[in-house]
Design a protein around this motif. Structure first.
Motif, mmCIF file in Angstrom:
data_model
loop_
_atom_site.group_PDB
_atom_site.id
_atom_site.type_symbol
_atom_site.label_atom_id
_atom_site.label_comp_id
_atom_site.label_asym_id
_atom_site.label_seq_id
_atom_site.Cartn_x
_atom_site.Cartn_y
_atom_site.Cartn_z
ATOM 1 N N TYR A 106 0.659 -0.892 0.161
ATOM 2 C CA TYR A 106 -0.355 -0.627 0.257
ATOM 3 C C TYR A 106 0.765 1.184 -0.114
ATOM 4 C CZ TYR A 106 -3.217 3.589 1.253
ATOM 5 O OH TYR A 106 -4.102 4.688 1.470
ATOM 6 N N ASP A 107 1.867 1.038 1.139
ATOM 7 C CA ASP A 107 2.540 2.451 0.879
ATOM 8 C C ASP A 107 3.796 2.901 0.078
ATOM 9 O OD1 ASP A 107 1.526 3.067 3.379
ATOM 10 O OD2 ASP A 107 3.517 2.208 4.738
ATOM 11 N N PHE A 108 4.166 1.421 -0.427
ATOM 12 C CA PHE A 108 4.798 1.536 -1.914
ATOM 13 C C PHE A 108 3.654 1.648 -2.879
ATOM 14 C CE2 PHE A 108 6.800 -0.682 -6.399
ATOM 15 C CZ PHE A 108 7.843 0.291 -6.165
ATOM 16 N N ALA A 109 2.868 1.152 -3.373
ATOM 17 C CA ALA A 109 1.904 2.409 -3.863
ATOM 18 C C ALA A 109 1.400 3.753 -3.967
ATOM 19 C CB ALA A 109 0.234 1.208 -4.320
ATOM 20 N N MET A 110 1.085 4.072 -3.039
ATOM 21 C CA MET A 110 0.844 5.064 -3.017
ATOM 22 C C MET A 110 2.014 6.601 -3.370
ATOM 23 S SD MET A 110 -2.155 5.026 -1.963
ATOM 24 C CE MET A 110 -2.651 7.191 -1.639
ATOM 25 N N GLU A 111 3.657 5.770 -3.003
ATOM 26 C CA GLU A 111 4.261 6.716 -3.292
ATOM 27 C C GLU A 111 4.498 6.450 -5.052
ATOM 28 O OE1 GLU A 111 9.206 5.449 -3.265
ATOM 29 O OE2 GLU A 111 8.545 5.015 -1.675
ATOM 30 N N LEU A 112 4.194 5.803 -5.203
ATOM 31 C CA LEU A 112 4.185 5.579 -6.781
ATOM 32 C C LEU A 112 3.434 6.770 -7.167
ATOM 33 C CD1 LEU A 112 4.987 1.608 -8.137
ATOM 34 C CD2 LEU A 112 6.682 3.228 -7.896
ATOM 35 N N LEU A 113 2.133 6.762 -7.120
ATOM 36 C CA LEU A 113 1.010 7.284 -7.439
ATOM 37 C C LEU A 113 1.366 8.983 -7.110
ATOM 38 C CD1 LEU A 113 -1.868 5.645 -6.213
ATOM 39 C CD2 LEU A 113 -1.162 5.495 -8.395
ATOM 40 N N ASP A 114 2.259 8.805 -6.326
ATOM 41 C CA ASP A 114 2.385 10.819 -6.148
ATOM 42 C C ASP A 114 3.626 11.210 -6.943
ATOM 43 O OD1 ASP A 114 0.664 10.648 -3.922
ATOM 44 O OD2 ASP A 114 2.020 10.416 -2.206
ATOM 45 N N LYS A 115 4.489 9.836 -7.100
ATOM 46 C CA LYS A 115 5.654 10.669 -7.728
ATOM 47 C C LYS A 115 5.321 10.337 -10.031
ATOM 48 C CE LYS A 115 9.565 8.710 -7.091
ATOM 49 N NZ LYS A 115 10.866 7.501 -6.688
ATOM 50 N N TYR A 116 4.985 9.565 -9.906
ATOM 51 C CA TYR A 116 4.639 9.392 -11.473
ATOM 52 C C TYR A 116 3.442 9.333 -12.232
ATOM 53 C CZ TYR A 116 9.083 7.648 -10.318
ATOM 54 O OH TYR A 116 11.069 7.600 -9.800
ATOM 55 N N ASN A 117 3.073 9.463 -13.059
ATOM 56 C CA ASN A 117 2.137 9.232 -14.266
ATOM 57 C C ASN A 117 1.468 8.079 -15.322
ATOM 58 O OD1 ASN A 117 1.211 12.086 -13.833
ATOM 59 N ND2 ASN A 117 2.952 12.833 -14.969
ATOM 60 N N PHE A 118 0.135 7.560 -14.334
ATOM 61 C CA PHE A 118 0.328 6.318 -14.636
ATOM 62 C C PHE A 118 -1.442 6.589 -15.958
ATOM 63 C CE2 PHE A 118 2.473 4.980 -10.640
ATOM 64 C CZ PHE A 118 3.103 4.384 -11.203
ATOM 65 N N ASP A 119 -1.187 6.160 -17.118
ATOM 66 C CA ASP A 119 -2.330 5.926 -18.351
ATOM 67 C C ASP A 119 -3.271 5.069 -17.501
ATOM 68 O OD1 ASP A 119 -1.084 7.666 -19.957
ATOM 69 O OD2 ASP A 119 0.445 5.844 -19.856
ATOM 70 N N LEU A 120 -2.949 4.343 -16.796
ATOM 71 C CA LEU A 120 -3.977 3.022 -16.595
ATOM 72 C C LEU A 120 -3.351 2.694 -14.650
ATOM 73 C CD1 LEU A 120 -5.014 1.207 -18.740
ATOM 74 C CD2 LEU A 120 -6.362 1.950 -17.182
#
Length: 273
Positions: A106-120
């Protein structure tokens, strides 16, 4: 209204262009993922070493990320790969496997969402609820009974997914007995597939890779529908009581399913918010 012909054009474009799809997945499903990509007509590479992923992303036409069976080395590789994909503007999908099961994911996912743009962003309804609300009823990597999509809660789950779509300016896939493809303005339901899919490990990872393949040639919503429909209508054709027989039949049908069968069997509906 869903444009099935646009979906079918994406299949043709993929076969003509043979894009290279980089899938950072895990040992449980890596063979299935690579073959699913190949059977669609694309090319596959599943590099996950931190010292080479940036280089691989630069030559790839799409990147898919899975948080399944996570390791420290793969976490480092995922971070570097997402950075490279954003720099190159490579289409990028993330499968939020297990974010409702462990604090690490969960923490890693939230970190990625904060740092990068995901198309999906993709996940089952427990995983999407964990991201949207900070909690869910997940049972390991599986959806919890209270989170299963039903007539009673489908609108609420769609709205929770919509909150992610709005916050991260993306498209969200929620998988379940009914699948949802959610944007800020609407959600599309996909009611194909068979229960047997949930009894075979790795099928969710295969869908992620298949959607990623179509992202190389079309927009995220069309890619989502194309990946889901090919997988689930193939499963309808392959369904049998023998689980391993079903698996073999499914892999065959991914490559053999016809456009006519998709036109005839697709059960999709768009609902505006």
């Amino acid at each position: 209204m869903v444009d099935l012909e646009k979906i079918l054009r994406a299949r043709k474009d993929l076969r003509n262009k043979e894009p290279l799809i980089h899938a950072i997945t895990h040992p449980i499903s890596i063979n299935m993922v690579a073959n699913a990509i190949l059977f669609l007509g694309a090319k596959a590479i599943c590099a996950s070493h931190p010292e080479e992923v940036g280089e691989i992303v630069k030559m790839a036409d799409s990147l898919s990320i899975s948080l399944g069976n996570i390791t420290a080395e793969r976490m480092a590789a995922i971070d570097l790969a997402c950075k490279a994909a954003n720099e190159k503007k490579t289409p990028l999908i993330i499968d939020m496997v297990g974010v409702g099961a462990s604090t690490l994911r969960y923490d890693f996912a939230m970190e990625l969402l904060d740092k990068y743009n995901f198309d999906l962003i993709k996940g089952n309804s427990s995983e999407i609820r964990a991201l949207a609300k900070g909690k869910s009823n997940a049972i390991g990597i599986d959806v919890g009974k209270a989170d299963e999509i039903s007539k009673e809660n489908i609108e609420n789950i769609a709205k929770e997914a919509r909150s992610l779509a709005e916050k991260y300016q993306t498209t969200v896939i929620v998988t379940g007995k009914t699948d949802l493809v959610v944007t800020e303005k609407s959600y599309i339901t996909v009611d194909n597939g068979v229960e047997t899919l949930s009894k075979i490990t790795g099928t969710g990872c295969m869908v992620t890779a298949m959607v990623s393949s179509f992202m190389a040639v079309t927009d995220p919503v069309t890619a989502s529908l194309c990946g889901l429909l090919v997988m689930e209508i193939a499963a309808e054709k392959a369904d049998t009581e023998g689980l391993y027989t079903f698996f073999v039949n499914l892999m065959d049908q991914i490559g053999l399913i016809s456009d006519c069968e998709i036109r005839e069997k697709a059960k999709v509906r768009e609902i505006k918010f």
